[in-house]
Design a protein around this motif. Structure first.
Motif: not given
Length: 648
Positions: A542, A581-582
Protein backbone atom coordinates in the motif's frame (compact mmCIF):
# COMPACT_ATOMS: atom_id res chain seq x y z
CA UNK A 1 30.61 -26.30 28.43
CA UNK A 2 34.23 -25.74 27.40
CA UNK A 3 35.87 -22.37 26.93
CA UNK A 4 39.40 -21.52 25.90
CA UNK A 5 41.57 -18.90 27.57
CA UNK A 6 44.45 -17.33 25.68
CA UNK A 7 47.10 -14.90 26.88
CA UNK A 8 50.03 -13.09 25.30
CA UNK A 9 51.97 -13.89 28.47
CA UNK A 10 51.75 -17.59 27.51
CA UNK A 11 51.88 -17.51 23.69
CA UNK A 12 52.41 -21.24 23.26
CA UNK A 13 49.70 -22.39 25.64
CA UNK A 14 45.90 -22.36 25.45
CA UNK A 15 44.09 -23.07 28.70
CA UNK A 16 40.94 -25.20 28.63
CA UNK A 17 38.32 -24.50 31.30
CA UNK A 18 35.16 -26.53 31.91
CA UNK A 19 32.30 -24.43 33.32
CA UNK A 20 28.52 -24.11 33.42
CA UNK A 21 26.53 -21.21 32.02
CA UNK A 22 25.35 -20.24 35.49
CA UNK A 23 28.90 -20.04 36.86
CA UNK A 24 30.20 -16.62 37.79
CA UNK A 25 33.19 -15.11 36.03
CA UNK A 26 34.97 -15.48 39.38
CA UNK A 27 34.76 -19.25 38.86
CA UNK A 28 36.71 -18.99 35.60
CA UNK A 29 39.29 -16.81 37.29
CA UNK A 30 39.56 -19.35 40.09
CA UNK A 31 40.21 -22.22 37.69
CA UNK A 32 42.82 -20.13 35.91
CA UNK A 33 44.53 -19.33 39.22
CA UNK A 34 44.82 -23.06 39.90
CA UNK A 35 46.26 -23.71 36.45
CA UNK A 36 48.76 -20.88 36.84
CA UNK A 37 49.75 -22.26 40.23
CA UNK A 38 50.45 -25.65 38.67
CA UNK A 39 52.77 -24.19 36.03
CA UNK A 40 54.62 -22.08 38.57
CA UNK A 41 52.96 -18.66 38.23
CA UNK A 42 50.94 -18.23 41.43
CA UNK A 43 51.62 -14.47 41.50
CA UNK A 44 50.46 -13.80 37.93
CA UNK A 45 47.76 -11.13 38.02
CA UNK A 46 45.22 -10.87 35.24
CA UNK A 47 41.76 -9.89 34.09
CA UNK A 48 39.47 -11.64 31.61
CA UNK A 49 38.14 -9.98 28.47
CA UNK A 50 35.56 -11.19 25.97
CA UNK A 51 34.76 -9.36 22.73
CA UNK A 52 36.54 -6.23 23.93
CA UNK A 53 34.74 -6.09 27.28
CA UNK A 54 36.35 -6.77 30.63
CA UNK A 55 34.41 -9.36 32.60
CA UNK A 56 33.32 -8.65 36.16
CA UNK A 57 33.51 -11.33 38.82
CA UNK A 58 29.94 -11.00 40.12
CA UNK A 59 28.33 -11.62 36.70
CA UNK A 60 27.60 -15.04 35.24
CA UNK A 61 28.76 -16.56 31.98
CA UNK A 62 25.18 -16.37 30.73
CA UNK A 63 25.10 -12.61 31.42
CA UNK A 64 27.90 -12.06 28.92
CA UNK A 65 26.41 -14.51 26.40
CA UNK A 66 29.53 -16.65 26.40
CA UNK A 67 28.78 -19.86 24.54
CA UNK A 68 30.47 -23.24 24.25
CA UNK A 69 33.96 -23.18 22.68
CA UNK A 70 34.28 -19.42 23.10
CA UNK A 71 37.73 -17.87 23.38
CA UNK A 72 38.39 -15.51 26.30
CA UNK A 73 41.46 -13.32 26.53
CA UNK A 74 43.51 -13.24 29.72
CA UNK A 75 44.97 -9.75 30.08
CA UNK A 76 48.07 -9.66 32.26
CA UNK A 77 48.47 -6.99 34.90
CA UNK A 78 51.92 -5.71 35.71
CA UNK A 79 52.97 -5.64 39.35
CA UNK A 80 55.34 -2.76 38.74
CA UNK A 81 53.45 0.30 39.84
CA UNK A 82 55.53 2.74 37.82
CA UNK A 83 55.68 0.76 34.60
CA UNK A 84 53.87 1.83 31.46
CA UNK A 85 52.05 -1.49 31.19
CA UNK A 86 50.74 -1.00 34.72
CA UNK A 87 49.31 2.38 33.87
CA UNK A 88 47.64 0.99 30.77
CA UNK A 89 46.31 -2.41 31.78
CA UNK A 90 46.06 -2.85 35.51
CA UNK A 91 42.39 -1.84 35.41
CA UNK A 92 41.77 -2.54 39.05
CA UNK A 93 41.76 -6.31 39.12
CA UNK A 94 40.48 -7.71 42.38
CA UNK A 95 43.62 -9.82 42.50
CA UNK A 96 45.63 -6.64 43.01
CA UNK A 97 46.29 -5.35 46.50
CA UNK A 98 44.24 -2.29 47.30
CA UNK A 99 47.13 -0.68 49.18
CA UNK A 100 44.56 1.15 51.25
CA UNK A 101 46.78 0.82 54.24
CA UNK A 102 50.36 -0.31 54.61
CA UNK A 103 49.29 -3.22 56.79
CA UNK A 104 45.94 -3.98 55.12
CA UNK A 105 46.17 -5.87 51.83
CA UNK A 106 43.74 -7.92 49.84
CA UNK A 107 45.32 -10.99 48.22
CA UNK A 108 43.51 -13.71 46.35
CA UNK A 109 46.43 -16.03 47.03
CA UNK A 110 45.09 -16.70 50.53
CA UNK A 111 41.89 -18.45 49.36
CA UNK A 112 43.88 -20.07 46.54
CA UNK A 113 46.29 -21.68 48.98
CA UNK A 114 43.37 -22.62 51.22
CA UNK A 115 41.78 -24.53 48.35
CA UNK A 116 45.06 -26.15 47.39
CA UNK A 117 45.54 -27.29 50.97
CA UNK A 118 42.00 -28.71 51.04
CA UNK A 119 42.53 -30.60 47.77
CA UNK A 120 45.89 -31.92 48.97
CA UNK A 121 44.17 -33.17 52.12
CA UNK A 122 41.52 -34.86 49.97
CA UNK A 123 44.23 -36.63 47.99
CA UNK A 124 45.87 -37.84 51.22
CA UNK A 125 42.56 -39.07 52.61
CA UNK A 126 41.97 -41.15 49.50
CA UNK A 127 45.46 -42.61 49.78
CA UNK A 128 44.79 -43.43 53.43
CA UNK A 129 41.49 -45.03 52.47
CA UNK A 130 43.23 -47.17 49.84
CA UNK A 131 45.70 -48.28 52.52
CA UNK A 132 42.82 -49.17 54.84
CA UNK A 133 41.29 -51.24 52.03
CA UNK A 134 44.42 -53.39 51.86
CA UNK A 135 44.07 -54.03 55.57
CA UNK A 136 40.37 -54.65 55.06
CA UNK A 137 41.21 -57.34 52.51
CA UNK A 138 43.56 -58.97 54.99
CA UNK A 139 40.97 -58.96 57.77
CA UNK A 140 38.35 -60.31 55.36
CA UNK A 141 40.55 -63.31 54.67
CA UNK A 142 41.36 -63.79 58.36
CA UNK A 143 37.67 -63.96 59.28
CA UNK A 144 37.76 -67.53 57.95
CA UNK A 145 40.15 -68.44 60.78
CA UNK A 146 37.86 -67.19 63.54
CA UNK A 147 35.01 -68.94 65.29
CA UNK A 148 32.64 -66.60 63.41
CA UNK A 149 33.95 -67.58 59.97
CA UNK A 150 30.57 -66.79 58.41
CA UNK A 151 31.24 -63.05 58.94
CA UNK A 152 33.15 -63.43 55.67
CA UNK A 153 29.74 -63.35 53.94
CA UNK A 154 29.25 -59.63 54.68
CA UNK A 155 32.79 -58.33 55.07
CA UNK A 156 33.87 -59.55 51.63
CA UNK A 157 30.99 -57.82 49.70
CA UNK A 158 31.76 -54.57 51.54
CA UNK A 159 35.40 -54.88 50.46
CA UNK A 160 34.47 -55.63 46.83
CA UNK A 161 32.04 -52.67 46.76
CA UNK A 162 34.76 -50.36 48.06
CA UNK A 163 37.31 -51.58 45.53
CA UNK A 164 34.98 -51.25 42.54
CA UNK A 165 33.28 -47.95 43.31
CA UNK A 166 35.82 -45.92 45.28
CA UNK A 167 36.54 -42.52 43.65
CA UNK A 168 40.01 -41.67 42.42
CA UNK A 169 41.40 -38.16 42.70
CA UNK A 170 44.65 -36.23 42.49
CA UNK A 171 45.04 -32.52 43.05
CA UNK A 172 46.70 -32.01 39.67
CA UNK A 173 44.66 -34.41 37.57
CA UNK A 174 41.32 -34.11 39.35
CA UNK A 175 38.80 -36.95 39.39
CA UNK A 176 39.42 -40.03 37.26
CA UNK A 177 37.50 -43.24 36.69
CA UNK A 178 34.00 -44.17 35.60
CA UNK A 179 32.37 -43.96 39.00
CA UNK A 180 33.56 -40.62 40.32
CA UNK A 181 30.17 -39.07 39.61
CA UNK A 182 28.80 -41.51 42.22
CA UNK A 183 31.24 -40.37 44.89
CA UNK A 184 28.57 -39.02 47.25
CA UNK A 185 26.45 -42.15 46.90
CA UNK A 186 29.57 -44.25 47.51
CA UNK A 187 30.42 -42.34 50.68
CA UNK A 188 26.92 -42.75 52.09
CA UNK A 189 26.64 -46.43 51.12
CA UNK A 190 30.08 -47.37 52.41
CA UNK A 191 29.58 -45.39 55.62
CA UNK A 192 26.34 -47.28 56.34
CA UNK A 193 27.88 -50.65 55.42
CA UNK A 194 30.98 -49.93 57.51
CA UNK A 195 28.85 -49.02 60.54
CA UNK A 196 26.81 -52.21 60.12
CA UNK A 197 29.93 -54.33 59.85
CA UNK A 198 31.43 -52.42 62.77
CA UNK A 199 28.41 -53.25 64.93
CA UNK A 200 28.69 -56.93 64.07
CA UNK A 201 32.46 -56.92 64.76
CA UNK A 202 31.98 -55.21 68.12
CA UNK A 203 29.30 -57.74 69.07
CA UNK A 204 31.44 -60.75 68.10
CA UNK A 205 34.49 -59.29 69.84
CA UNK A 206 32.49 -58.65 73.02
CA UNK A 207 31.03 -62.18 73.03
CA UNK A 208 34.47 -63.70 72.46
CA UNK A 209 36.05 -61.65 75.23
CA UNK A 210 33.25 -62.54 77.66
CA UNK A 211 33.74 -66.21 76.89
CA UNK A 212 37.48 -65.98 77.46
CA UNK A 213 37.15 -63.90 80.63
CA UNK A 214 34.53 -66.22 82.12
CA UNK A 215 36.81 -69.17 81.57
CA UNK A 216 39.72 -67.28 83.11
CA UNK A 217 42.44 -69.17 81.18
CA UNK A 218 43.86 -70.53 84.43
CA UNK A 219 47.60 -71.15 84.31
CA UNK A 220 47.53 -69.73 80.80
CA UNK A 221 46.28 -72.94 79.40
CA UNK A 222 44.46 -72.30 76.10
CA UNK A 223 41.90 -75.07 76.25
CA UNK A 224 38.10 -75.34 76.00
CA UNK A 225 36.52 -71.85 75.95
CA UNK A 226 39.97 -70.32 76.32
CA UNK A 227 41.25 -71.94 73.17
CA UNK A 228 43.64 -70.20 70.84
CA UNK A 229 40.84 -69.75 68.34
CA UNK A 230 38.58 -68.03 70.85
CA UNK A 231 41.35 -65.68 72.02
CA UNK A 232 42.35 -64.94 68.40
CA UNK A 233 38.71 -64.19 67.53
CA UNK A 234 38.36 -61.77 70.46
CA UNK A 235 41.53 -59.90 69.53
CA UNK A 236 40.84 -60.05 65.79
CA UNK A 237 37.33 -58.60 65.92
CA UNK A 238 38.51 -55.85 68.27
CA UNK A 239 41.17 -54.88 65.73
CA UNK A 240 38.65 -55.17 62.89
CA UNK A 241 36.30 -52.86 64.78
CA UNK A 242 39.04 -50.26 65.03
CA UNK A 243 39.83 -50.62 61.32
CA UNK A 244 36.18 -50.21 60.34
CA UNK A 245 35.82 -47.19 62.60
CA UNK A 246 38.84 -45.53 60.95
CA UNK A 247 37.44 -46.33 57.50
CA UNK A 248 34.06 -44.81 58.38
CA UNK A 249 35.74 -41.67 59.72
CA UNK A 250 37.88 -41.29 56.58
CA UNK A 251 34.88 -41.78 54.29
CA UNK A 252 32.87 -39.25 56.32
CA UNK A 253 35.72 -36.75 55.94
CA UNK A 254 35.82 -37.47 52.19
CA UNK A 255 32.09 -36.81 51.91
CA UNK A 256 32.52 -33.27 53.21
CA UNK A 257 35.73 -32.83 51.20
CA UNK A 258 33.97 -33.79 47.97
CA UNK A 259 31.52 -30.95 48.50
CA UNK A 260 34.31 -28.43 47.92
CA UNK A 261 34.86 -27.61 44.25
CA UNK A 262 37.56 -25.61 42.54
CA UNK A 263 36.86 -21.94 43.05
CA UNK A 264 34.48 -22.07 46.02
CA UNK A 265 36.77 -20.16 48.38
CA UNK A 266 38.17 -17.94 45.61
CA UNK A 267 34.72 -17.04 44.25
CA UNK A 268 33.51 -16.17 47.73
CA UNK A 269 36.54 -13.94 48.14
CA UNK A 270 36.22 -12.24 44.76
CA UNK A 271 32.52 -11.41 45.04
CA UNK A 272 32.38 -10.77 48.76
CA UNK A 273 31.15 -7.43 50.03
CA UNK A 274 34.12 -5.12 50.40
CA UNK A 275 34.54 -2.59 53.14
CA UNK A 276 32.89 0.37 51.41
CA UNK A 277 34.38 2.93 53.76
CA UNK A 278 37.86 1.64 52.99
CA UNK A 279 37.23 1.66 49.25
CA UNK A 280 35.80 5.17 49.42
CA UNK A 281 38.84 6.37 51.30
CA UNK A 282 41.05 4.99 48.55
CA UNK A 283 38.86 6.53 45.83
CA UNK A 284 39.06 9.97 47.43
CA UNK A 285 42.62 10.14 48.67
CA UNK A 286 44.51 7.21 47.20
CA UNK A 287 47.21 7.14 44.60
CA UNK A 288 46.48 6.51 40.91
CA UNK A 289 46.66 2.75 41.35
CA UNK A 290 44.44 2.89 44.45
CA UNK A 291 41.79 5.00 42.68
CA UNK A 292 41.85 2.68 39.70
CA UNK A 293 41.38 -0.34 41.90
CA UNK A 294 38.72 1.39 44.00
CA UNK A 295 36.75 2.25 40.85
CA UNK A 296 36.79 -1.40 39.85
CA UNK A 297 35.75 -2.46 43.34
CA UNK A 298 32.83 -0.04 43.32
CA UNK A 299 31.69 -1.33 39.93
CA UNK A 300 31.84 -4.93 41.19
CA UNK A 301 29.95 -4.07 44.38
CA UNK A 302 27.28 -2.11 42.53
CA UNK A 303 26.72 -5.06 40.21
CA UNK A 304 26.36 -7.57 43.03
CA UNK A 305 23.08 -6.28 44.52
CA UNK A 306 20.77 -3.38 45.30
CA UNK A 307 21.83 -3.26 48.95
CA UNK A 308 25.36 -2.43 47.90
CA UNK A 309 24.06 0.28 45.58
CA UNK A 310 22.34 2.08 48.44
CA UNK A 311 25.39 1.62 50.68
CA UNK A 312 27.63 3.20 48.04
CA UNK A 313 25.29 6.18 47.63
CA UNK A 314 25.00 6.60 51.40
CA UNK A 315 28.79 6.95 51.58
CA UNK A 316 28.77 9.73 48.98
CA UNK A 317 29.55 7.36 46.14
CA UNK A 318 27.86 9.39 43.39
CA UNK A 319 30.12 12.40 43.93
CA UNK A 320 33.19 10.18 44.17
CA UNK A 321 32.35 8.23 41.03
CA UNK A 322 31.67 11.40 39.06
CA UNK A 323 35.09 12.67 40.07
CA UNK A 324 36.67 9.37 39.04
CA UNK A 325 34.75 9.44 35.75
CA UNK A 326 36.40 12.75 34.89
CA UNK A 327 39.84 11.41 35.77
CA UNK A 328 42.65 11.52 33.23
CA UNK A 329 43.22 7.78 33.64
CA UNK A 330 41.13 5.82 31.12
CA UNK A 331 40.89 2.66 33.20
CA UNK A 332 39.59 4.62 36.17
CA UNK A 333 37.07 6.37 33.93
CA UNK A 334 35.83 3.09 32.47
CA UNK A 335 35.15 1.43 35.81
CA UNK A 336 33.66 4.59 37.33
CA UNK A 337 31.14 4.83 34.47
CA UNK A 338 30.39 1.11 34.85
CA UNK A 339 29.60 1.71 38.51
CA UNK A 340 27.39 4.71 37.68
CA UNK A 341 25.58 2.68 35.05
CA UNK A 342 24.74 0.08 37.68
CA UNK A 343 23.74 2.60 40.34
CA UNK A 344 21.29 4.58 38.23
CA UNK A 345 19.18 1.50 37.57
CA UNK A 346 17.55 2.40 40.91
CA UNK A 347 14.99 5.20 40.24
CA UNK A 348 15.70 7.12 43.45
CA UNK A 349 19.44 7.02 42.81
CA UNK A 350 18.87 8.10 39.23
CA UNK A 351 16.89 11.11 40.45
CA UNK A 352 19.77 12.19 42.69
CA UNK A 353 22.26 11.64 39.90
CA UNK A 354 20.32 13.83 37.46
CA UNK A 355 19.76 16.56 40.05
CA UNK A 356 23.48 16.83 40.74
CA UNK A 357 24.24 17.31 37.03
CA UNK A 358 25.71 13.90 36.40
CA UNK A 359 24.21 13.62 32.92
CA UNK A 360 26.48 16.41 31.69
CA UNK A 361 29.52 14.37 32.71
CA UNK A 362 28.19 11.32 30.83
CA UNK A 363 27.55 13.23 27.63
CA UNK A 364 31.04 14.73 27.88
CA UNK A 365 32.50 11.21 28.04
CA UNK A 366 30.94 10.48 24.65
CA UNK A 367 33.91 12.41 23.25
CA UNK A 368 36.41 10.02 24.83
CA UNK A 369 38.93 8.43 22.48
CA UNK A 370 38.54 5.18 24.41
CA UNK A 371 35.76 3.18 22.76
CA UNK A 372 34.93 1.29 25.96
CA UNK A 373 34.44 4.51 27.92
CA UNK A 374 32.23 5.87 25.16
CA UNK A 375 30.19 2.64 25.19
CA UNK A 376 29.75 2.65 28.97
CA UNK A 377 28.72 6.31 28.92
CA UNK A 378 26.17 5.58 26.19
CA UNK A 379 24.81 2.65 28.20
CA UNK A 380 24.40 4.88 31.25
CA UNK A 381 22.64 7.58 29.23
CA UNK A 382 20.31 4.99 27.74
CA UNK A 383 19.44 3.84 31.24
CA UNK A 384 18.40 7.40 32.08
CA UNK A 385 16.25 8.07 29.00
CA UNK A 386 14.62 4.63 29.00
CA UNK A 387 13.77 4.52 32.69
CA UNK A 388 12.38 8.02 33.15
CA UNK A 389 10.79 10.42 30.67
CA UNK A 390 11.28 13.21 33.18
CA UNK A 391 15.04 13.00 32.80
CA UNK A 392 15.17 13.10 29.01
CA UNK A 393 15.43 16.87 28.95
CA UNK A 394 18.60 16.65 31.05
CA UNK A 395 20.25 14.64 28.27
CA UNK A 396 19.60 17.18 25.50
CA UNK A 397 20.71 20.16 27.61
CA UNK A 398 24.17 21.70 27.16
CA UNK A 399 24.82 20.33 23.68
CA UNK A 400 23.74 16.81 24.59
CA UNK A 401 22.37 16.19 21.08
CA UNK A 402 25.72 17.20 19.59
CA UNK A 403 27.50 14.81 21.95
CA UNK A 404 25.22 11.97 20.89
CA UNK A 405 25.83 12.85 17.25
CA UNK A 406 29.58 12.65 17.84
CA UNK A 407 29.19 9.17 19.34
CA UNK A 408 27.06 8.16 16.36
CA UNK A 409 29.98 8.95 14.06
CA UNK A 410 32.90 7.79 16.19
CA UNK A 411 31.47 4.93 18.28
CA UNK A 412 31.77 1.21 17.73
CA UNK A 413 28.89 -0.81 16.27
CA UNK A 414 27.58 -1.58 19.76
CA UNK A 415 27.87 2.08 20.75
CA UNK A 416 26.08 3.21 17.60
CA UNK A 417 23.26 0.81 18.35
CA UNK A 418 22.92 2.26 21.82
CA UNK A 419 23.03 5.85 20.53
CA UNK A 420 20.37 5.06 17.92
CA UNK A 421 18.15 3.69 20.66
CA UNK A 422 18.75 6.82 22.75
CA UNK A 423 17.64 9.00 19.85
CA UNK A 424 14.53 6.85 19.47
CA UNK A 425 13.63 7.18 23.14
CA UNK A 426 14.20 10.93 23.05
CA UNK A 427 11.97 11.26 19.99
CA UNK A 428 9.02 9.89 21.94
CA UNK A 429 8.98 13.16 23.87
CA UNK A 430 7.22 15.82 21.81
CA UNK A 431 9.18 18.78 23.17
CA UNK A 432 12.47 17.05 22.48
CA UNK A 433 11.19 15.88 19.09
CA UNK A 434 10.55 19.50 18.14
CA UNK A 435 14.00 20.44 19.37
CA UNK A 436 15.62 17.70 17.29
CA UNK A 437 13.75 18.69 14.14
CA UNK A 438 14.88 22.29 14.56
CA UNK A 439 18.51 21.28 14.08
CA UNK A 440 20.37 19.54 11.28
CA UNK A 441 23.16 17.82 13.24
CA UNK A 442 20.96 15.13 14.88
CA UNK A 443 19.30 14.34 11.55
CA UNK A 444 22.65 13.91 9.83
CA UNK A 445 23.82 11.65 12.64
CA UNK A 446 20.69 9.50 12.24
CA UNK A 447 21.28 9.27 8.50
CA UNK A 448 24.81 8.11 9.22
CA UNK A 449 23.41 5.44 11.55
CA UNK A 450 21.09 4.29 8.76
CA UNK A 451 24.20 3.36 6.79
CA UNK A 452 25.35 1.02 9.56
CA UNK A 453 25.87 -2.66 8.87
CA UNK A 454 23.96 -3.48 12.04
CA UNK A 455 20.26 -4.16 11.40
CA UNK A 456 19.16 -3.06 14.87
CA UNK A 457 20.99 0.25 14.52
CA UNK A 458 19.32 0.85 11.17
CA UNK A 459 15.90 0.01 12.60
CA UNK A 460 16.25 2.39 15.56
CA UNK A 461 17.53 5.19 13.32
CA UNK A 462 14.72 4.76 10.76
CA UNK A 463 12.08 4.66 13.47
CA UNK A 464 13.44 7.89 14.88
CA UNK A 465 13.47 9.54 11.46
CA UNK A 466 9.86 8.50 10.94
CA UNK A 467 8.87 10.12 14.22
CA UNK A 468 10.71 13.26 13.17
CA UNK A 469 9.00 13.17 9.78
CA UNK A 470 5.60 13.09 11.44
CA UNK A 471 6.63 16.13 13.48
CA UNK A 472 8.26 18.03 10.62
CA UNK A 473 8.11 16.61 7.11
CA UNK A 474 9.95 19.67 5.80
CA UNK A 475 13.00 18.82 7.89
CA UNK A 476 13.06 15.28 6.48
CA UNK A 477 12.55 16.42 2.92
CA UNK A 478 15.49 18.79 3.32
CA UNK A 479 17.80 15.78 3.83
CA UNK A 480 18.71 14.92 0.25
CA UNK A 481 21.32 12.36 1.28
CA UNK A 482 18.63 10.46 3.19
CA UNK A 483 16.79 9.84 -0.07
CA UNK A 484 19.77 7.94 -1.43
CA UNK A 485 20.03 5.86 1.75
CA UNK A 486 16.36 4.89 1.63
CA UNK A 487 16.40 3.88 -2.03
CA UNK A 488 19.60 1.88 -1.72
CA UNK A 489 18.40 0.08 1.40
CA UNK A 490 16.91 -2.91 -0.49
CA UNK A 491 20.30 -3.50 -2.11
CA UNK A 492 22.05 -3.73 1.24
CA UNK A 493 19.68 -5.75 3.42
CA UNK A 494 16.92 -8.36 3.24
CA UNK A 495 15.08 -7.14 6.32
CA UNK A 496 11.47 -6.43 5.32
CA UNK A 497 10.83 -4.45 8.51
CA UNK A 498 13.43 -1.96 7.37
CA UNK A 499 11.75 -1.82 3.96
CA UNK A 500 8.48 -0.76 5.58
CA UNK A 501 10.15 2.00 7.59
CA UNK A 502 12.04 3.25 4.54
CA UNK A 503 8.90 3.17 2.41
CA UNK A 504 6.86 5.21 4.86
CA UNK A 505 9.58 7.86 5.03
CA UNK A 506 9.68 7.95 1.22
CA UNK A 507 6.00 8.89 1.33
CA UNK A 508 6.99 12.29 2.71
CA UNK A 509 9.31 12.86 -0.24
CA UNK A 510 6.54 11.85 -2.64
CA UNK A 511 4.02 14.22 -1.03
CA UNK A 512 6.28 17.22 -1.59
CA UNK A 513 6.54 18.40 -5.20
CA UNK A 514 10.25 19.42 -5.24
CA UNK A 515 11.42 16.29 -3.44
CA UNK A 516 9.08 14.16 -5.54
CA UNK A 517 10.98 15.34 -8.60
CA UNK A 518 14.26 14.40 -6.92
CA UNK A 519 12.78 11.03 -6.09
CA UNK A 520 11.79 10.40 -9.69
CA UNK A 521 15.23 11.47 -10.92
CA UNK A 522 16.93 8.79 -8.85
CA UNK A 523 18.14 5.84 -10.90
CA UNK A 524 17.22 3.32 -8.18
CA UNK A 525 13.56 4.37 -7.86
CA UNK A 526 11.88 1.68 -9.96
CA UNK A 527 14.12 -1.11 -8.72
CA UNK A 528 13.64 -0.15 -5.07
CA UNK A 529 9.87 0.14 -5.35
CA UNK A 530 9.80 -3.20 -7.13
CA UNK A 531 11.70 -4.87 -4.30
CA UNK A 532 9.38 -3.28 -1.75
CA UNK A 533 6.38 -4.68 -3.65
CA UNK A 534 7.89 -8.17 -3.82
CA UNK A 535 7.78 -8.54 -0.05
CA UNK A 536 4.02 -9.27 -0.29
CA UNK A 537 3.54 -7.28 2.90
CA UNK A 538 0.11 -5.63 2.49
CA UNK A 539 1.15 -2.52 4.40
CA UNK A 540 4.33 -2.08 2.37
CA UNK A 541 2.52 -2.70 -0.92
CA UNK A 542 0.00 0.00 0.00
CA UNK A 543 2.88 2.36 0.76
CA UNK A 544 4.37 1.65 -2.69
CA UNK A 545 0.99 2.31 -4.33
CA UNK A 546 0.64 5.62 -2.49
CA UNK A 547 4.13 6.72 -3.54
CA UNK A 548 3.27 6.05 -7.18
CA UNK A 549 -0.11 7.82 -6.84
CA UNK A 550 1.64 10.95 -5.56
CA UNK A 551 3.85 10.85 -8.67
CA UNK A 552 0.80 10.63 -10.91
CA UNK A 553 -1.01 13.61 -9.44
CA UNK A 554 0.98 16.38 -11.19
CA UNK A 555 0.29 16.03 -14.89
CA UNK A 556 3.88 16.71 -15.93
CA UNK A 557 5.22 14.11 -13.50
CA UNK A 558 2.70 11.58 -14.81
CA UNK A 559 4.55 11.59 -18.12
CA UNK A 560 7.82 10.89 -16.33
CA UNK A 561 6.20 8.05 -14.39
CA UNK A 562 5.14 6.44 -17.66
CA UNK A 563 8.63 6.83 -19.05
CA UNK A 564 10.04 5.17 -15.92
CA UNK A 565 7.57 2.31 -16.50
CA UNK A 566 6.25 2.39 -12.97
CA UNK A 567 3.16 0.70 -14.35
CA UNK A 568 5.10 -2.57 -14.24
CA UNK A 569 5.39 -2.24 -10.47
CA UNK A 570 1.62 -1.79 -10.26
CA UNK A 571 1.05 -4.75 -12.58
CA UNK A 572 3.20 -6.92 -10.38
CA UNK A 573 1.24 -5.80 -7.32
CA UNK A 574 -2.03 -6.70 -9.03
CA UNK A 575 -0.72 -10.17 -9.85
CA UNK A 576 0.72 -10.65 -6.36
CA UNK A 577 -1.56 -8.53 -4.20
CA UNK A 578 -1.41 -9.33 -0.50
CA UNK A 579 -5.06 -8.33 -0.01
CA UNK A 580 -8.03 -6.89 -1.86
CA UNK A 581 -7.26 -3.28 -0.99
CA UNK A 582 -3.79 -3.55 -2.52
CA UNK A 583 -5.28 -4.95 -5.72
CA UNK A 584 -7.81 -2.12 -5.92
CA UNK A 585 -5.13 0.54 -5.39
CA UNK A 586 -2.87 -1.00 -8.05
CA UNK A 587 -5.78 -1.28 -10.48
CA UNK A 588 -6.76 2.37 -9.96
CA UNK A 589 -3.15 3.44 -10.47
CA UNK A 590 -2.91 1.51 -13.75
CA UNK A 591 -6.14 3.08 -14.98
CA UNK A 592 -4.74 6.57 -14.40
CA UNK A 593 -1.35 5.73 -15.89
CA UNK A 594 -2.78 4.06 -19.00
CA UNK A 595 -5.40 6.74 -19.57
CA UNK A 596 -4.79 8.86 -22.65
CA UNK A 597 -6.51 11.75 -20.95
CA UNK A 598 -3.98 13.46 -18.66
CA UNK A 599 -6.86 15.22 -16.97
CA UNK A 600 -8.09 11.96 -15.44
CA UNK A 601 -8.56 12.68 -11.72
CA UNK A 602 -6.55 10.77 -9.12
CA UNK A 603 -8.76 8.55 -6.95
CA UNK A 604 -9.06 9.61 -3.34
CA UNK A 605 -6.75 7.50 -1.20
CA UNK A 606 -6.80 7.27 2.60
CA UNK A 607 -4.09 9.57 3.87
CA UNK A 608 -3.37 10.92 7.31
CA UNK A 609 -2.31 14.45 7.88
CA UNK A 610 0.54 15.21 10.24
CA UNK A 611 -1.87 16.19 13.01
CA UNK A 612 -3.94 13.04 12.53
CA UNK A 613 -0.85 10.86 12.59
CA UNK A 614 0.29 12.43 15.82
CA UNK A 615 -3.15 11.92 17.32
CA UNK A 616 -3.15 8.30 16.24
CA UNK A 617 0.25 7.85 17.80
CA UNK A 618 -1.32 8.99 21.07
CA UNK A 619 0.25 10.71 23.98
CA UNK A 620 4.02 10.78 24.23
CA UNK A 621 3.91 8.30 27.10
CA UNK A 622 1.62 5.81 25.37
CA UNK A 623 4.30 3.85 23.59
CA UNK A 624 5.31 0.37 24.65
CA UNK A 625 8.26 -1.05 26.47
CA UNK A 626 11.81 0.09 25.94
CA UNK A 627 14.64 -2.20 24.96
CA UNK A 628 17.51 -2.99 27.29
CA UNK A 629 20.92 -2.41 25.70
CA UNK A 630 23.09 -3.11 28.76
CA UNK A 631 25.04 -6.01 27.31
CA UNK A 632 28.20 -5.46 25.23
CA UNK A 633 26.51 -6.77 22.10
CA UNK A 634 23.11 -5.12 22.67
CA UNK A 635 19.73 -6.74 22.12
CA UNK A 636 16.75 -6.30 19.82
CA UNK A 637 14.17 -3.77 20.90
CA UNK A 638 10.62 -4.67 21.68
CA UNK A 639 9.86 -1.00 21.12
CA UNK A 640 10.42 -1.46 17.38
CA UNK A 641 7.17 -3.35 17.05
CA UNK A 642 5.40 -0.82 19.28
CA UNK A 643 6.61 2.06 17.16
CA UNK A 644 5.65 0.31 13.96
CA UNK A 645 2.12 -0.33 15.23
CA UNK A 646 1.75 3.29 16.24
CA UNK A 647 2.90 4.60 12.87
CA UNK A 648 0.73 2.41 10.64
Amino acid sequence: MIIYVESKAFPHRTFVVVVNQNDKIARIRARMLHKLFEIGYPDHQFRLRFKGQFLRDAFTIRDYEIIDNSVIKMISISKKVNSVSDLQSIAGSSTVNLDLNANETTDVKAPLYKEIKAFTTREKLLKDFNGLLYMHFLTTCLTLMTIYYYSFLWTFPVFIFAVLFRPQYTRVGGYVGNNTHLRFIFCIAYFVAALGTLGAAIYMSAVSWMTVVNHGCKDWEFVAECSHKNVFSAIFFAMQSLLLLLSAIVVGALFFSFRLEIGDYIEEFLVQERDIEMVMRAARNGRLKDKRTAAYELAAMAASGDDNKFRIVAEGGLEVLLALAMSTDENTQEHAVEALDELITIPSIQDNFVEMGGVKALTALLHSENSRIMQEAANAIYGIVSESDEHKSAVVMDHGLDDLAHAAYQGTIACQRTVASIFLDLAFNRDIRIQITSRNIPAQALIHLCRSNDVETQRYALQTLELLAIESSDMICAQENLLEVLLELPMNTMDEKLYLLAGKILLYYAENRPTCELLMDHTMLKESLGMFARTKDPMLQKVVAKIIFFMLEPKDLRVIARRLKLDRVLEYMMDNAADREVWDMADQGLQVMNSKDDHTPIPALPSLSTLEKLNKMGAKDSFGSRASLRSDQGSSSSSSDDVKKGLK
